[in-house]
Design an enzyme around this catalytic site. Sequence first.
Site, PDB file in Angstrom:
ATOM      1  N   ILE A  61       0.808  -1.225   0.000  1.00 59.24           N
ATOM      2  CA  ILE A  61       0.000   0.000   0.000  1.00 59.24           C
ATOM      3  C   ILE A  61       0.838   1.270   0.000  1.00 59.24           C
ATOM      4  O   ILE A  61       0.288   2.358  -0.157  1.00 59.24           O
ATOM      5  CB  ILE A  61      -0.965   0.029   1.201  1.00 59.24           C
ATOM      6  CG1 ILE A  61      -0.202   0.089   2.529  1.00 59.24           C
ATOM      7  CG2 ILE A  61      -1.935  -1.144   1.151  1.00 59.24           C
ATOM      8  CD1 ILE A  61      -1.087   0.494   3.698  1.00 59.24           C
ATOM      9  N   TYR A  62       2.146   1.171   0.168  1.00 57.68           N
ATOM     10  CA  TYR A  62       2.969   2.379   0.157  1.00 57.68           C
ATOM     11  C   TYR A  62       2.938   2.995  -1.241  1.00 57.68           C
ATOM     12  O   TYR A  62       3.451   2.401  -2.207  1.00 57.68           O
ATOM     13  CB  TYR A  62       4.410   2.074   0.554  1.00 57.68           C
ATOM     14  CG  TYR A  62       4.622   1.694   2.006  1.00 57.68           C
ATOM     15  CD1 TYR A  62       3.578   1.708   2.928  1.00 57.68           C
ATOM     16  CD2 TYR A  62       5.872   1.313   2.468  1.00 57.68           C
ATOM     17  CE1 TYR A  62       3.771   1.358   4.250  1.00 57.68           C
ATOM     18  CE2 TYR A  62       6.077   0.964   3.802  1.00 57.68           C
ATOM     19  CZ  TYR A  62       5.016   0.988   4.684  1.00 57.68           C
ATOM     20  OH  TYR A  62       5.220   0.633   6.005  1.00 57.68           O
TER      21      TYR A  62
END
Length: 347
Positions: A61-62
Amino acid sequence: MEYRLLGASGLKVPVLSLGTGTFGGRGELFAAWGQTDVAEARRLVDVCLDAGLNLFDSADIYSDGAAEEILGAAIKTRRDQVLISTKATFRHGSGINDVGSSRYALIRAVDRALRRLGTDYIDLFQLHGFDAATPVEETLRTLDDLITAGKIRYLGCSNFSGWHLMKSLAVSARYGWARYVAHQAYYSLVGREYEWELMPLALDQQVGGVIWSPLGWGRLTGRIRRGQPLPSSSRLQSPVAASLGPQVPENDLFQVIDALDAVAAETGKTIPQIALNWLLQRPSVSTVIIGARDERQLRENLGSLGWSLSPEQIATLDQASAVPKIYPYWHQAGFQERNPFPTGDSR
């Protein structure tokens, strides 16, 4: 660089590792962290490897996957020199099953991470959070299968409560599946709840602490001061970043900063260096994840190594950062003979 065993495994990791939350800068949350591109990421990796720091932590998700892509590009041609840690569980796609720790979600998440990273294996794969909607047996059997397939080498979890972690370890033991050897958890001088239950569990079960946000979500950089506005570059300027991170009462924060200033005057070290050094001397900690927007910040954080706070300085910081415990921990603390503060060495 000092290296420690990662929990009950034979893998040695550096006491400092580099987080890639600053890579990419997609979306308001991660733009507030940093916007490191491939060229700068390569330079940061160069500096890290020169210092002996060879563990790099990321997550799907970064920056919507961009952090893994940039990390993969930065380590291209030198994959054998580095250890890669990444995470999944939170939503990573628009599909109804592109979330959680089900067999379906985990297999897809790992395969996508491998493509973004440009590698065929992940050294340490961690669940980013606990998935109460999926049977623990399904999750752990899937992770064990991914190890057997050679896609993952070691397992960890992140942001679990004590019972989440202990139940998972018990299930792994029951079926002979691979177990979590690491727990990526929040711990800092302005957030010491890790000590109440997760630290004793980690020592008892040999689960290495992988510490995230060791500077209290950007509060212990040395740039936040009583009565002064937040620096323009602080992630706390972003309402999204400020709301999603740990909350710290101002009085508690500035009490800790005052103590850090006093220790800084004695040691000649910076506030971030002291905060990191304090963590490196805590029981159960295997590695502390540092972040860096640029090379200057990275080198400053690396300056937390090679020296140690004195027992008196540690006591000063402990006293300044102590906060009232919630039940049952305040009750247990009243019986030190039966419930002493954890001691131990993860090395």
